[in-house]
Design a protein around this motif. Structure first.
Motif, short mmCIF file in Angstrom:
data_model
loop_
_atom_site.label_atom_id
_atom_site.label_comp_id
_atom_site.label_asym_id
_atom_site.label_seq_id
_atom_site.Cartn_x
_atom_site.Cartn_y
_atom_site.Cartn_z
N VAL A 198 0.77 -1.06 -0.11
CA VAL A 198 0.08 0.04 -0.01
C VAL A 198 1.18 1.23 0.10
CG1 VAL A 198 -1.77 1.32 1.01
CG2 VAL A 198 -1.78 -1.10 1.20
N SER A 199 0.65 2.12 -0.94
CA SER A 199 1.44 3.30 -1.03
C SER A 199 0.74 4.55 -1.48
CB SER A 199 2.47 3.00 -2.24
OG SER A 199 3.06 4.18 -2.58
N THR A 200 1.00 5.50 -0.70
CA THR A 200 0.35 6.92 -1.14
C THR A 200 1.19 7.82 -2.12
OG1 THR A 200 -0.67 6.98 1.08
CG2 THR A 200 -0.92 8.77 -0.19
N ILE A 201 2.47 7.95 -1.79
CA ILE A 201 3.22 8.84 -2.60
C ILE A 201 4.01 7.78 -3.46
CG2 ILE A 201 5.13 10.27 -2.69
CD1 ILE A 201 4.46 10.78 0.35
N LYS A 202 3.61 8.00 -4.89
CA LYS A 202 4.18 7.02 -5.83
C LYS A 202 4.49 7.79 -7.42
CE LYS A 202 -0.22 5.18 -5.56
NZ LYS A 202 -1.05 3.96 -5.37
N HIS A 203 5.30 7.16 -8.19
CA HIS A 203 5.51 7.68 -9.53
C HIS A 203 3.88 7.55 -10.17
CE1 HIS A 203 6.40 7.90 -13.75
NE2 HIS A 203 7.55 8.10 -13.40
N GLU A 204 3.66 8.39 -11.13
CA GLU A 204 2.17 8.50 -11.61
C GLU A 204 1.72 7.35 -12.46
OE1 GLU A 204 4.65 11.71 -13.81
OE2 GLU A 204 4.52 11.17 -11.71
N ALA A 205 2.68 6.81 -12.89
CA ALA A 205 2.54 5.52 -13.65
C ALA A 205 1.86 4.59 -12.75
CB ALA A 205 3.54 4.93 -14.19
N TYR A 206 2.00 4.43 -11.38
CA TYR A 206 1.44 3.60 -10.38
C TYR A 206 -0.15 4.02 -9.92
CZ TYR A 206 5.65 1.09 -10.45
OH TYR A 206 6.67 0.32 -10.72
N ASP A 207 -0.59 5.22 -10.52
CA ASP A 207 -1.90 5.62 -9.91
C ASP A 207 -2.79 4.87 -10.37
OD1 ASP A 207 -1.37 9.30 -10.55
OD2 ASP A 207 -0.70 7.84 -8.80
N GLY A 208 -3.61 4.33 -9.26
CA GLY A 208 -4.80 3.29 -9.51
C GLY A 208 -4.33 1.69 -9.62
N LYS A 209 -3.16 1.47 -9.57
CA LYS A 209 -2.84 0.18 -9.76
C LYS A 209 -2.70 -0.70 -8.52
CE LYS A 209 -0.92 1.08 -14.35
NZ LYS A 209 -1.41 2.36 -14.45
N ILE A 210 -2.73 -2.02 -8.55
CA ILE A 210 -2.66 -2.77 -7.41
C ILE A 210 -1.26 -3.56 -7.29
CG2 ILE A 210 -3.62 -4.69 -6.12
CD1 ILE A 210 -6.23 -4.04 -7.03
N VAL A 211 -0.43 -3.29 -6.45
CA VAL A 211 0.90 -3.76 -6.18
C VAL A 211 0.80 -4.92 -5.03
CG1 VAL A 211 3.28 -3.01 -5.83
CG2 VAL A 211 1.73 -1.62 -7.09
N TYR A 212 1.59 -6.00 -5.57
CA TYR A 212 1.60 -6.93 -4.62
C TYR A 212 2.93 -7.52 -4.41
CZ TYR A 212 -3.28 -8.20 -5.31
OH TYR A 212 -4.62 -8.12 -5.09
N VAL A 213 3.47 -8.35 -3.38
CA VAL A 213 4.68 -9.00 -3.10
C VAL A 213 4.25 -10.37 -3.65
CG1 VAL A 213 6.23 -9.65 -1.23
CG2 VAL A 213 5.40 -7.47 -1.13
N VAL A 214 5.33 -10.71 -4.48
CA VAL A 214 5.29 -12.18 -5.08
C VAL A 214 6.34 -12.99 -4.53
CG1 VAL A 214 3.58 -11.68 -6.85
CG2 VAL A 214 6.02 -11.64 -7.34
#
Lengths: 87, 91
Positions: free
Chosen positions: B11-27
């Protein structure tokens, strides 16, 4: 992409013009439960996302230059996310 | 590409705009029989995977640009398939 902890800053006055104004940090790669997993590396922060002590997600290799607005920078690691929580 | 198990969500609030709205997982990379190997990766979900799913992760320089139709995509690893079943023989 991988997870790391920012544990230092690399200062350099003379550097290639593409990374002017961009901080460079020392990052220790960690696992999601905070175990150390690899050797530390130097990571660029083109979007000014992180500060020392933060946990970040960084991207490596060819994709690292994509983090720059120019789309071109001679770097091979860039910070892309500041981690709030991993759950 | 590699097989991996979806472990946790980042979960991240501050990020590169390319990541806006994307779900990020640890795999966590896994062998076909489910044993874990190597270090964790962080991957952007492209298909709607969930925690504990076995997935195929992959990507190559420039792929995310065309996939998400943005000019600049500093995204390396995508979750590109959720595995239903693996048929294999031990060599």
């Amino acid at each position: 992409m991988k997870i790391g902890i920012v544990f230092g800053v690399v200062w350099a006055t003379r550097k290639v013009k593409e990374i002017d104004g961009c901080r460079m940090y020392l990052v220790q790669p960690v696992s999601s439960d905070d175990r150390i997993v690899d050797e530390p590396l130097v990571v660029a922060d083109p979007k000014r996302i992180a500060a020392p002590g933060d946990k970040v997600v960084y991207v490596t290799s060819t994709d690292a230059s994509q983090a720059f607005d120019s789309g071109f920078a001679p770097v091979n690691a860039s910070i892309v996310e500041l981690v709030d929580v991993i759950a | 590409m590699f097989l991996a198990k979806v472990k946790k969500r980042v979960v991240s609030t501050i990020k590169h705009e390319a990541y806006d709205g994307k779900i990020v997982y640890v795999v966590q990379p896994v062998m076909p029989d489910g044993t874990e190997y190597g270090n964790e990766w962080v991957a952007v979900d492209y298909i709607g995977a969930g925690i504990n799913d076995i997935v195929v992760c992959g990507g190559a320089p420039g792929v995310a640009k065309s996939v998400f139709k943005i000019d600049l995509a500093p995204i390396r690893t995508l979750i590109i398939a959720v595995v239903d079943k693996i048929d294999y023989k031990d060599y």
